[in-house]
Design a protein around this motif. Structure first.
Motif, PDB file in Angstrom:
ATOM      1  N   UNK A  58       0.939  -1.310   0.158  1.00 41.02           N
ATOM      2  CA  UNK A  58      -0.270  -0.050   0.173  1.00 41.02           C
ATOM      3  C   UNK A  58       0.860   1.293   0.057  1.00 41.02           C
ATOM      4  N   UNK A  59       2.023   1.219   0.861  1.00 40.44           N
ATOM      5  CA  UNK A  59       2.886   2.413   0.906  1.00 40.44           C
ATOM      6  C   UNK A  59       3.667   2.637  -0.322  1.00 40.44           C
ATOM      7  N   UNK A  60       3.789   1.611  -1.159  1.00 44.19           N
ATOM      8  CA  UNK A  60       4.735   1.453  -2.392  1.00 44.19           C
ATOM      9  C   UNK A  60       3.867   2.286  -3.513  1.00 44.19           C
ATOM     10  N   UNK A  61       2.397   2.219  -3.359  1.00 47.47           N
ATOM     11  CA  UNK A  61       1.631   2.664  -4.276  1.00 47.47           C
ATOM     12  C   UNK A  61       1.141   4.133  -4.084  1.00 47.47           C
ATOM     13  N   UNK A  62       1.786   4.698  -2.751  1.00 43.58           N
ATOM     14  CA  UNK A  62       1.474   6.165  -2.366  1.00 43.58           C
ATOM     15  C   UNK A  62       0.730   6.283  -1.228  1.00 43.58           C
ATOM     16  N   UNK A  63       0.126   5.309  -0.693  1.00 43.50           N
ATOM     17  CA  UNK A  63      -0.876   5.468   0.466  1.00 43.50           C
ATOM     18  C   UNK A  63      -0.188   5.454   1.672  1.00 43.50           C
ATOM     19  N   UNK A  64      -0.882   5.774   2.923  1.00 39.55           N
ATOM     20  CA  UNK A  64      -0.154   5.877   3.972  1.00 39.55           C
ATOM     21  C   UNK A  64      -0.825   4.696   4.941  1.00 39.55           C
ATOM     22  N   UNK A  65      -0.006   3.760   5.446  1.00 35.86           N
ATOM     23  CA  UNK A  65      -0.401   2.656   6.190  1.00 35.86           C
ATOM     24  C   UNK A  65      -0.392   3.090   7.623  1.00 35.86           C
ATOM     25  N   UNK A  66      -1.293   2.696   8.334  1.00 37.21           N
ATOM     26  CA  UNK A  66      -1.242   2.764  10.087  1.00 37.21           C
ATOM     27  C   UNK A  66      -1.097   1.516  10.494  1.00 37.21           C
ATOM     28  N   UNK A  67      -0.264   0.930  11.318  1.00 37.83           N
ATOM     29  CA  UNK A  67      -0.192  -0.374  11.735  1.00 37.83           C
ATOM     30  C   UNK A  67      -0.636  -0.251  13.304  1.00 37.83           C
ATOM     31  N   UNK A  68      -1.332  -1.290  13.342  1.00 36.32           N
ATOM     32  CA  UNK A  68      -2.154  -1.037  14.790  1.00 36.32           C
ATOM     33  C   UNK A  68      -2.097  -2.454  15.648  1.00 36.32           C
ATOM     34  N   UNK A  69      -0.901  -2.907  15.868  1.00 35.77           N
ATOM     35  CA  UNK A  69      -0.849  -4.017  16.803  1.00 35.77           C
ATOM     36  C   UNK A  69       0.636  -3.951  17.306  1.00 35.77           C
ATOM     37  N   UNK A  70       1.231  -4.635  17.967  1.00 34.90           N
ATOM     38  CA  UNK A  70       2.451  -4.751  18.456  1.00 34.90           C
ATOM     39  C   UNK A  70       3.243  -5.928  18.111  1.00 34.90           C
ATOM     40  N   UNK A  71       2.930  -6.401  16.888  1.00 36.43           N
ATOM     41  CA  UNK A  71       3.508  -7.363  16.401  1.00 36.43           C
ATOM     42  C   UNK A  71       5.297  -7.308  16.163  1.00 36.43           C
TER      43      UNK A  71
END
Length: 94
Positions: A20-33
């Motif tokens: 998703x980020x490679x295509x120009x989006x902004x990802x928000x990751x929501x766990x403590x993996x």
């Protein structure tokens, strides 16, 4: 902006957010993996609490420099994970 909230706790390094980020989006990751914490910048990490997710999106939305930084990661991720570099890395393992 394009946003992706990624609450999965079953993903290894989180390839969908990287794609998703490679295509120009902004990802928000929501766990403590632990892999997310190691591989992704802390600026896109937050807890799975809905208020924390909303606050993270608002934080990024208000900060143009942070957005530029996050978007700059797309070329880094693409260079690391495009099909040619992956194939080269596999061949180099042999």
């Amino acid at each position: 902006h394009k946003w992706m909230v990624y609450p999965s706790s079953f993903e290894g390094i989180g390839l969908p957010p990287i794609e998703f980020m490679v295509t120009g989006g902004i990802a928000v990751l929501t766990n403590d993996n632990p892999t997310f914490i190691e591989f992704h910048p802390e600026e896109i990490l937050t807890s799975s609490n809905p208020w924390d997710i909303m606050n993270k999106i608002l934080e990024i939305d208000r900060n143009k420099e942070l957005q530029k930084y996050i978007h700059s990661l797309s070329s880094k991720y693409y260079a690391l994970l495009n099909k040619e570099s992956i194939a080269t890395n596999i061949i180099n393992l042999l």
